[in-house]
Design a protein around this motif. Sequence first.
Motif, PDB file in Angstrom:
ATOM      1  N   ALA A  51      -4.863  -0.652  13.940  1.00  0.00           N
ATOM      2  CA  ALA A  51      -6.217  -0.135  14.093  1.00  0.00           C
ATOM      3  C   ALA A  51      -7.160  -1.268  14.496  1.00  0.00           C
ATOM      4  O   ALA A  51      -7.082  -2.384  13.970  1.00  0.00           O
ATOM      5  CB  ALA A  51      -6.681   0.505  12.789  1.00  0.00           C
ATOM      6  N   THR A  65       0.833  -1.198   0.000  1.00  0.00           N
ATOM      7  CA  THR A  65       0.000   0.000   0.000  1.00  0.00           C
ATOM      8  C   THR A  65       0.867   1.247   0.000  1.00  0.00           C
ATOM      9  O   THR A  65       2.018   1.214   0.459  1.00  0.00           O
ATOM     10  CB  THR A  65      -0.925   0.013   1.229  1.00  0.00           C
ATOM     11  OG1 THR A  65      -1.738   1.189   1.200  1.00  0.00           O
ATOM     12  CG2 THR A  65      -0.132  -0.005   2.519  1.00  0.00           C
ATOM     13  N   PHE A 100      -7.294  -0.758   2.866  1.00  0.00           N
ATOM     14  CA  PHE A 100      -6.918  -2.065   3.383  1.00  0.00           C
ATOM     15  C   PHE A 100      -7.390  -3.172   2.446  1.00  0.00           C
ATOM     16  O   PHE A 100      -6.683  -4.168   2.237  1.00  0.00           O
ATOM     17  CB  PHE A 100      -7.485  -2.274   4.785  1.00  0.00           C
ATOM     18  CG  PHE A 100      -6.911  -3.465   5.497  1.00  0.00           C
ATOM     19  CD1 PHE A 100      -5.657  -3.398   6.081  1.00  0.00           C
ATOM     20  CD2 PHE A 100      -7.629  -4.652   5.577  1.00  0.00           C
ATOM     21  CE1 PHE A 100      -5.116  -4.495   6.722  1.00  0.00           C
ATOM     22  CE2 PHE A 100      -7.102  -5.754   6.226  1.00  0.00           C
ATOM     23  CZ  PHE A 100      -5.840  -5.675   6.803  1.00  0.00           C
ATOM     24  N   LEU A 146      -2.552   4.509   7.506  1.00  0.00           N
ATOM     25  CA  LEU A 146      -3.983   4.388   7.779  1.00  0.00           C
ATOM     26  C   LEU A 146      -4.304   3.179   8.653  1.00  0.00           C
ATOM     27  O   LEU A 146      -5.402   3.083   9.200  1.00  0.00           O
ATOM     28  CB  LEU A 146      -4.760   4.272   6.466  1.00  0.00           C
ATOM     29  CG  LEU A 146      -4.715   5.478   5.523  1.00  0.00           C
ATOM     30  CD1 LEU A 146      -5.503   5.188   4.261  1.00  0.00           C
ATOM     31  CD2 LEU A 146      -5.253   6.722   6.213  1.00  0.00           C
ATOM     32  N   PHE A 147      -3.354   2.268   8.795  1.00  0.00           N
ATOM     33  CA  PHE A 147      -3.592   1.037   9.530  1.00  0.00           C
ATOM     34  C   PHE A 147      -2.995   1.072  10.935  1.00  0.00           C
ATOM     35  O   PHE A 147      -3.004   0.069  11.644  1.00  0.00           O
ATOM     36  CB  PHE A 147      -3.021  -0.154   8.755  1.00  0.00           C
ATOM     37  CG  PHE A 147      -3.380  -0.173   7.301  1.00  0.00           C
ATOM     38  CD1 PHE A 147      -4.608   0.315   6.859  1.00  0.00           C
ATOM     39  CD2 PHE A 147      -2.496  -0.666   6.354  1.00  0.00           C
ATOM     40  CE1 PHE A 147      -4.949   0.306   5.509  1.00  0.00           C
ATOM     41  CE2 PHE A 147      -2.815  -0.681   5.009  1.00  0.00           C
ATOM     42  CZ  PHE A 147      -4.039  -0.187   4.583  1.00  0.00           C
ATOM     43  N   THR A 206      -0.326   3.878   1.583  1.00  0.00           N
ATOM     44  CA  THR A 206      -0.806   4.603   2.763  1.00  0.00           C
ATOM     45  C   THR A 206      -0.822   3.696   3.992  1.00  0.00           C
ATOM     46  O   THR A 206      -1.871   3.503   4.624  1.00  0.00           O
ATOM     47  CB  THR A 206      -2.207   5.178   2.510  1.00  0.00           C
ATOM     48  OG1 THR A 206      -3.086   4.105   2.112  1.00  0.00           O
ATOM     49  CG2 THR A 206      -2.178   6.260   1.435  1.00  0.00           C
ATOM     50  N   ASP A 249     -12.312   5.352   3.998  1.00  0.00           N
ATOM     51  CA  ASP A 249     -11.109   5.415   3.161  1.00  0.00           C
ATOM     52  C   ASP A 249     -10.044   4.451   3.643  1.00  0.00           C
ATOM     53  O   ASP A 249      -9.320   3.846   2.830  1.00  0.00           O
ATOM     54  CB  ASP A 249     -10.553   6.838   3.132  1.00  0.00           C
ATOM     55  CG  ASP A 249     -11.437   7.800   2.352  1.00  0.00           C
ATOM     56  OD1 ASP A 249     -12.354   7.325   1.651  1.00  0.00           O
ATOM     57  OD2 ASP A 249     -11.214   9.020   2.451  1.00  0.00           O
ATOM     58  N   SER A 250      -9.949   4.280   4.960  1.00  0.00           N
ATOM     59  CA  SER A 250      -8.948   3.361   5.502  1.00  0.00           C
ATOM     60  C   SER A 250      -9.294   1.916   5.165  1.00  0.00           C
ATOM     61  O   SER A 250      -8.418   1.120   4.795  1.00  0.00           O
ATOM     62  CB  SER A 250      -8.836   3.546   7.015  1.00  0.00           C
ATOM     63  OG  SER A 250      -8.394   4.841   7.350  1.00  0.00           O
TER      64      SER A 250
END
Length: 265
Positions: A183, A143, A226, A148-149, A145, A221-222
């Motif tokens: 998360a 990923t 994922f 985000l996790f 991003t 978005d997260s």
Amino acid sequence: MPTQRLAEIPADALALIETRTGPVIKYETIGGGLNSEIAARVHAEHTTVFVKGLRSDHPRVWTQKREADINPYVRDIAPALLWRVESAGWDLIAFEDVEGHHADYTPGSPDLPLVADALARLASLTAPGIVVREMPDRMKDHTDTPELFAGTTLLHSDWFPTNVLITGERAVLVDWAWVSRGAAWIDPALWVVWLIKHGHTPGQAERQAARVPVWNTAPKDSVDAFAKATVRLWEEITQDDPEPWTLDMLAAARQWQAHRQEGIG
């Protein structure tokens, strides 16, 4: 790669077990699982324990320490660790024996709400004193991003149905080798892919995940990011290990990503 499961406990490992249990009357090796050379229910005169083991020079022997370290933090939803022995070229850990069946993930299964309850309880657990891999680090190659996790929640992360035992009216989680931190919504997200693999539509799978409160607060978005990263992960796994079940997981991940791209999730 999966670790070859031994059909018999080697004599030197059995002798180590007997230093803790006394003479072994009988044992049954367990065929499922991917991480351990030894996995057996061991019966002695006064006790029955579940033993996992790897040779001390096995490349995945670190998983033994990981499971032993994390156990005090997860005993509400996992069998208690009883002892660990490192000797004679073996690393062995023993847990309380739990009678139960592997979770059934198919649509309509009565096990589903019990698994969701375990996920909800897991979402409240942290282990600040234990070093485990962070989910952004685990997913960084899949990923753009990974941030985000991030999160502080303890994640089991391996929702293979053999890792979930249904005993009475609760689900118990075993095999914590791949425990991570991130998360809180990530474990329900991982479960979604397994549910799709076992016959749910993506929408049905997400409705099962919605039984877990943290799923309903996950940023869209997260979760979308994922889902995309999960496809890339299983693409990599199937390149190295194209077994039928891994190909099924890739297909399930792709179904889920397509569902998220439609904006329904």
